[in-house]
Motif scaffolding. Structure first.
Motif, PDB file in Angstrom:
ATOM      1  N   ASP A  90       0.842  -1.193   0.000  1.00 24.17           N
ATOM      2  CA  ASP A  90       0.000   0.000   0.000  1.00 24.17           C
ATOM      3  C   ASP A  90       0.878   1.244   0.000  1.00 24.17           C
ATOM      4  N   ALA A  91       0.314   2.341   0.465  1.00 25.49           N
ATOM      5  CA  ALA A  91       1.023   3.625   0.414  1.00 25.49           C
ATOM      6  C   ALA A  91       2.244   3.663   1.318  1.00 25.49           C
ATOM      7  N   ARG A  92       2.451   2.605   2.095  1.00 28.06           N
ATOM      8  CA  ARG A  92       3.602   2.614   2.999  1.00 28.06           C
ATOM      9  C   ARG A  92       4.914   2.392   2.258  1.00 28.06           C
ATOM     10  N   THR A  93       4.870   1.998   0.997  1.00 27.74           N
ATOM     11  CA  THR A  93       6.086   1.794   0.228  1.00 27.74           C
ATOM     12  C   THR A  93       5.968   2.519  -1.111  1.00 27.74           C
ATOM     13  N   VAL A  94       7.114   2.712  -1.753  1.00 23.23           N
ATOM     14  CA  VAL A  94       7.166   3.321  -3.084  1.00 23.23           C
ATOM     15  C   VAL A  94       7.767   2.297  -4.041  1.00 23.23           C
ATOM     16  N   SER A  95       7.078   2.058  -5.141  1.00 26.76           N
ATOM     17  CA  SER A  95       7.547   1.099  -6.138  1.00 26.76           C
ATOM     18  C   SER A  95       7.985   1.852  -7.392  1.00 26.76           C
ATOM     19  N   LEU A  96       9.077   1.383  -8.018  1.00 32.14           N
ATOM     20  CA  LEU A  96       9.576   2.074  -9.207  1.00 32.14           C
ATOM     21  C   LEU A  96      10.439   1.152 -10.053  1.00 32.14           C
ATOM     22  N   ILE A  97      10.528   1.504 -11.337  1.00 33.12           N
ATOM     23  CA  ILE A  97      11.423   0.836 -12.285  1.00 33.12           C
ATOM     24  C   ILE A  97      12.463   1.850 -12.723  1.00 33.12           C
ATOM     25  N   ILE A  98      13.736   1.444 -12.715  1.00 33.46           N
ATOM     26  CA  ILE A  98      14.813   2.267 -13.262  1.00 33.46           C
ATOM     27  C   ILE A  98      15.310   1.571 -14.526  1.00 33.46           C
ATOM     28  N   PHE A  99      15.133   2.243 -15.662  1.00 35.25           N
ATOM     29  CA  PHE A  99      15.391   1.648 -16.977  1.00 35.25           C
ATOM     30  C   PHE A  99      16.553   2.378 -17.641  1.00 35.25           C
ATOM     31  N   LEU A 100      17.554   1.618 -18.120  1.00 36.92           N
ATOM     32  CA  LEU A 100      18.726   2.209 -18.762  1.00 36.92           C
ATOM     33  C   LEU A 100      18.984   1.551 -20.110  1.00 36.92           C
ATOM     34  N   THR A 101      19.224   2.389 -21.134  1.00 41.36           N
ATOM     35  CA  THR A 101      19.561   1.876 -22.459  1.00 41.36           C
ATOM     36  C   THR A 101      20.450   2.878 -23.180  1.00 41.36           C
ATOM     37  N   ASP A 102      21.143   2.376 -24.227  1.00 41.12           N
ATOM     38  CA  ASP A 102      21.968   3.274 -25.043  1.00 41.12           C
ATOM     39  C   ASP A 102      21.517   3.274 -26.504  1.00 41.12           C
ATOM     40  N   GLY A 103      20.387   2.627 -26.782  1.00 41.03           N
ATOM     41  CA  GLY A 103      19.991   2.502 -28.178  1.00 41.03           C
ATOM     42  C   GLY A 103      18.508   2.658 -28.431  1.00 41.03           C
ATOM     43  N   ARG A 104      18.121   2.253 -29.620  1.00 37.95           N
ATOM     44  CA  ARG A 104      16.727   2.293 -30.044  1.00 37.95           C
ATOM     45  C   ARG A 104      16.205   0.857 -30.113  1.00 37.95           C
ATOM     46  N   PRO A 105      14.888   0.681 -30.086  1.00 38.44           N
ATOM     47  CA  PRO A 105      14.352  -0.689 -30.164  1.00 38.44           C
ATOM     48  C   PRO A 105      14.659  -1.336 -31.512  1.00 38.44           C
ATOM     49  N   THR A 106      15.261  -2.527 -31.473  1.00 37.36           N
ATOM     50  CA  THR A 106      15.592  -3.261 -32.718  1.00 37.36           C
ATOM     51  C   THR A 106      15.012  -4.664 -32.728  1.00 37.36           C
ATOM     52  N   VAL A 107      14.524  -5.144 -31.595  1.00 33.37           N
ATOM     53  CA  VAL A 107      13.991  -6.504 -31.488  1.00 33.37           C
ATOM     54  C   VAL A 107      12.607  -6.424 -30.870  1.00 33.37           C
ATOM     55  N   GLY A 108      11.699  -7.309 -31.336  1.00 32.77           N
ATOM     56  CA  GLY A 108      10.336  -7.294 -30.814  1.00 32.77           C
ATOM     57  C   GLY A 108       9.575  -6.094 -31.340  1.00 32.77           C
ATOM     58  N   GLU A 109       8.785  -5.465 -30.499  1.00 32.14           N
ATOM     59  CA  GLU A 109       8.045  -4.270 -30.902  1.00 32.14           C
ATOM     60  C   GLU A 109       9.015  -3.097 -31.058  1.00 32.14           C
ATOM     61  N   THR A 110       9.008  -2.475 -32.250  1.00 30.98           N
ATOM     62  CA  THR A 110       9.951  -1.382 -32.511  1.00 30.98           C
ATOM     63  C   THR A 110       9.268  -0.041 -32.737  1.00 30.98           C
ATOM     64  N   GLN A 111       7.944  -0.020 -32.834  1.00 31.94           N
ATOM     65  CA  GLN A 111       7.239   1.255 -33.012  1.00 31.94           C
ATOM     66  C   GLN A 111       7.115   1.970 -31.665  1.00 31.94           C
ATOM     67  N   SER A 112       7.562   3.206 -31.647  1.00 30.18           N
ATOM     68  CA  SER A 112       7.552   3.965 -30.390  1.00 30.18           C
ATOM     69  C   SER A 112       6.148   4.108 -29.820  1.00 30.18           C
TER      70      SER A 112
END
Length: 951
Positions: free
Chosen positions: A407-429
């Motif tokens: 519940d509100a007692r915690t904070v959930s988050l994702i930290i995402f790091l990349t150096d490129g553009r999508p080339t595999v799987g779904e590639t449309q922004s």
């Protein structure tokens, strides 16, 4: 004469420049002699200097000056530059200035010879003519050559022979607080040595300036790092002076000093960092001429536990330094995780590799060790499946939240790091954006980091914006490890969640964003708006937020027309303001335009985009801001126009001495209306107040009993003791004061501290003094008594009415009210002290004890002692008749207690109480004697009468 003016996002490579110190000294001598090219004064110069001068083909920069005023985090900056063409033919001069990407240009003027050109902000046309397209050598791109957090303004003109050109650039920005500091930066890159170079920054912060520092100049490769290694002394020739609320910083290097820093004229970034005084309150609310700005950045809060998933690009393009630095940063970040946090790591390329499938793990030494091994073994290979990685990370976090009832007692988050553009799987922004938003569903935030020039920064920026996060972009040649660690430090310590700031709807309009998912330590929440009711004398402010197990509510009324505590008229650097620049109004317009631009970036609806574009454009035109939808066009002034002046155009301070407010306060919960603040708190007469005077109310008997306790300074009295049953104990510590003249007492005593302890359902305590409150339920929270606030947890609520009273409610069945007694001009026998009142005792057991607690579930009988010593019980209707009788008696637990009729004042003297008074320190009225109620320390929870226990 040909004239170009454009905004761009890159640098022009400057021609080489003589770098000998001889040339530097020559230029300095030239300045000292007050050389004037316009009057063509002949001067003798050294032969070597003449030779070096002939090699220099571009106009010489004789002056570069930056003047800035920062008022309440809003910065006005003016850059003045003069270039001289001493050659025999016209030469091109390029004025180039890096400005913060978050800043808005507000004016630009230049004078070439006897002609003056001024900038006019106009709206961009949707369709451009073929002539315009042909004129552009290269269309601008939002990421083309942009340095991290900076953009380049460039103006190019041809200066006729033996003449000079002068440039004046104005820009504005609202400083952002990061890692506990505001950072103001001026780029000093004139591309050549300058005869007269000066930077002057004036700062006014009514809250008080703290931690002012000027680190060494920062070069471009370390830009944005925010940390200085090695030498931390200010640049040469820097002068820093400040008072509590004002600061002035100057940087004025000679030409010789410039050569010692950088002989190519690229000195670096001149940086000023500072913070302001603050506390847990509704924040700093400032009002001026119908506009307000609200800064909220509480301190002394325990951090919230967090659930974090690191999603790291390990594709082939990360080979080498980028992946190595990412690993180094993650090793450090893992060490900074707290024991109450949970985490997981995902590496992605063609394949998605989850370190701990289907779960988040707690922070333990073994888990940290194993996580480091996993990161160490990541190897760069394959393509970039951005969509798949984000879907996996979102599912991992969603499942953890659902399975663990987060519940509100915690904070959930994702930290995402990349150096490129999508080339595999779904590639449309567009698909990646919609898929990510659908997966996250507003349950947590996404923070994105892009490295290098190949990354799709627009995609990362929009993903973060749509999912309540932030984004950062670092160049490949920068120190990615320190940048990544610095970004994590910004978001690694969440203090509050679900923050909502409210103002009365009939008092304000056009308020900027007022709901924020998270507040991170070292950052700041900023809201601004317009006042509707200009005749009102105050603005009501309410803030609601969650902190771990607590629900915090803060409130205040901010005065509008009271005199300011800091009259800044006559302050150097501020008194020569020209024009009418209401900095609070401009801060509001700045924030509003920024929000419109972000809303447009997030929108997929063309009609909505057009509406947001027109609204942002209209406001930018009103306030003369250059934005993505407005351009700066140069117009030639009249033939007899005056050239631009060097005087700094500072914001107007008119009215600040009378109307500027920098007041602080606290907030109330949703559903609590302002009218309730004025209602008297309903409490019983049962109390211990004053010197100290005790009152026990017996509602069923329709009378009250009172007594005094003549204790010693330093004594700690047990007022309520029910530790075994309800788990509640209340102790009061006495402070001494001299007795009044002609009194019968040797001294007076008052309650200086009230300590309330509770061990059910979990241990917590409150320590209350007339100035502050400490609440500790496993996490320590410090509150001020001069700020209204409400803090609520699952079993405890503390409500503060500023400088008046504190109400403590335990499990909704026990309530205590503590009155605050302050003396503006105390007599020698008076002390600031507390009064203790019992409002609700339903939750206390029949076995409760203490000086007050022993009477809560027991009745006493009033008897009349006749002349023949026989005892007769008095009926309730006979009580009034017995008032004059000095021989009335109370029967308490079989004991007979002589009493006399008396009147007592309670509630700060606002109410009189008729009571039967027991003399001699309540002898026979209370169980045992006075000494049996002495506690050994404030946290003593004696489990039974006469015993001592520690909480």
């Amino acid at each position: 004469m040909i004239l170009w003016l454009w905004l761009c996002w890159g640098f022009s490579t400057s021609a080489g420049q003589p770098d000998s110190e001889l040339m530097a000294r020559y230029l300095e001598e030239k300045l000292m002699a007050d050389y004037s090219i316009m009057e063509q004064v002949a001067r003798r110069v050294p032969r070597q200097a003449k030779f070096l001068q002939r090699l220099e083909t571009r106009p010489r920069m004789s002056e570069f000056t930056v003047k800035s005023t920062i008022i309440s985090r809003y910065a006005f900056t003016t850059v003045s530059c003069t270039m001289v063409n001493s050659g025999s033919e016209a030469r091109e001069a390029v004025f180039e200035m890096q400005i913060p990407a978050a800043a808005f240009i507000s004016n630009f003027t230049m004078s070439i010879g006897n002609k003056t050109y001024y900038g006019e902000v106009t709206g961009k046309e949707k369709k451009r003519s073929s002539d315009d397209k042909a004129r552009d050598k290269k269309p601008p791109s939002p990421t083309d050559g942009r340095e991290n957090g900076y953009e380049t303004f460039k103006a190019s003109v041809f200066i006729p022979r033996k003449m000079q050109a002068k440039f004046l650039l104005h820009y504005e920005e609202l400083l952002q607080r990061r890692l506990g500091k505001y950072e103001y930066t001026v780029s000093i890159r004139p591309q050549q040595l300058v005869g007269r170079l000066r930077v002057e920054v004036n700062i006014l912060e009514n809250s008080g300036i703290v931690s002012l520092e000027v680190p060494p100049l920062r070069n471009s490769k370390h830009k944005g790092n925010g940390k200085v290694e090695g030498d931390v002394s200010p640049p040469p020739s820097t002068v820093v002076g400040h008072t509590k609320t004002l600061a002035k910083v100057t940087f004025n290097p000679s030409v010789v000093e410039q050569t010692r820093i950088a002989r190519n004229g690229i000195l670096g970034d001149f940086i000023i960092r500072y913070d302001v005084k603050r506390e847990l309150s509704v924040g700093d609310v400032q009002i001026l001429n119908g506009y307000f700005v609200h800064y909220f950045a509480p301190t002394d809060l325990p951090p919230l536990p967090k659930n974090v998933v690191f999603v790291l690009d390990s594709s082939a393009s990360m080979v080498g330094t980028k992946l190595k630095q990412t690993k180094e940063a993650l090793f450090t970040i893992l060490q900074d995780l707290r024991p109450e946090d949970h985490f997981n790591i995902i590496g992605f390329s063609n394949r998605i590799k989850v370190w701990q499938p289907d779960r988040l793990v707690p922070v333990t030494p073994n888990n940290i060790r194993d996580a480091k091994k996993y990161i160490h073994n990541l190897s760069p290979t394959g393509g970039t499946n951005i969509n798949g990685a984000l879907q996996t990370g979102a599912k991992l976090l969603n499942d953890y939240i659902a399975q663990n009832d987060i519940d509100a007692r915690t904070v959930s988050l994702i930290i995402f790091l990349t150096d490129g553009r999508p080339t595999v799987g779904e590639t449309q922004s567009s698909k990646i954006l919609s898929n990510t938003k659908d997966a996250i569903r507003d349950k947590f935030c996404l923070f994105t980091i892009g490295i290098g020039n190949d990354v799709d920064q627009k995609l990362l920026e929009r993903m973060a914006l749509e999912n309540c996060g932030m984004t950062r972009h670092f160049q490949e040649d920068e120190d990615a490890a320190s940048h990544l660690k610095g970004f994590y430090d910004e978001i690694g310590t969440p203090l509050l969640s679900d923050i909502r700031v409210d103002y009365p709807e009939d008092n304000v309009e056009q308020v900027t964003q007022n709901f924020f998912p998270n507040y991170f330590n070292g950052s700041e929440i900023i809201i601004a708006g317009k006042l509707i009711n200009r005749t009102s004398d105050s603005l009501h402010v309410e803030v609601t937020a969650s902190n771990s197990k607590k629900y915090i509510l803060l409130k205040t009324d901010v005065a509008i027309d009271l005199p300011s505590r800091n009259d800044i008229r006559g302050v150097p650097g501020l008194e020569d303001g020209k024009g009418d620049k209401n900095y609070i109004e401009r801060a509001w317009s700045y924030l509003t335009i920024k929000e419109l631009l972000n809303s447009r970036l997030k929108s997929d609806d063309n009609q909505e985009k057009d509406y947001l574009t027109e609204k942002a454009k209209s406001m930018a035109l009103t306030y003369n801001f250059v934005t993505p939808f407005t351009v700066l066009k140069m117009r030639e002034a009249g033939l007899h126009s005056e050239p631009p002046q060097e005087d700094f155009i500072s914001p107007s301070t008119d009215g600040i001495g009378e109307k500027l407010q920098s007041l602080q306060g606290h907030k109330a919960p949703p559903g609590i209306h302002r009218q309730q603040d004025k209602q008297r708190i309903k409490i019983s007469k049962t109390s211990a107040d004053g010197d100290p005077h005790f009152v026990i109310d017996f509602p069923s008997s329709k009378f009250s009993v009172c007594f005094n306790i003549d204790g010693e300074p330093g004594d700690i009295l047990r007022l309520v003791s029910d530790h075994k049953e309800s788990g509640v104990t209340v102790n009061g510590k006495l402070i001494g004061a001299p007795a009044p003249p002609n009194g019968h007492k040797k001294h007076r005593t008052y309650f200086s501290t009230i300590t309330i302890l509770s061990n059910k359902p979990e241990r917590s305590y409150l320590e209350i003094t007339p100035k502050r409150i400490i609440l500790d339920d496993g996490e320590r929270l410090l509150l001020s008594c001069d700020r209204s606030a409400i803090v609520r947890s699952s079993s405890l609520e503390v409500s503060i009415s500023a400088n008046s009273n504190i109400t403590v409610t335990i499990r909704d069945t026990i309530s205590f009210v503590i009155l605050i007694h302050h003396f503006k001009k105390p007599a020698p026998y008076q002390r600031d002290h507390l009064g203790f009142y019992i409002s609700n005792s339903k939750g206390l057991s029949s076995d409760s004890h203490g000086l007050l607690g022993q009477f809560l579930n027991h009745e006493v009988k009033l008897l009349q002692e006749s002349l023949n010593t026989s005892h007769q019980q008095v009926g309730q209707n006979q009580t009034e008749a017995l008032k004059p009788n000095p021989t009335n008696t109370l029967k308490v637990k079989g004991r007979l207690v002589p009493v006399v009729w008396k009147q007592r004042r309670i509630y700060n003297g606002q109410q009189e109480v008729d009571c039967w008074f027991a003399k001699n320190n309540a002898d026979k009225l209370i169980d045992g004697s006075y000494k049996d109620y002495l506690a050994s320390h404030p946290f003593d929870t004696g489990t039974s009468f006469g015993t001592i226990n520690n909480v």
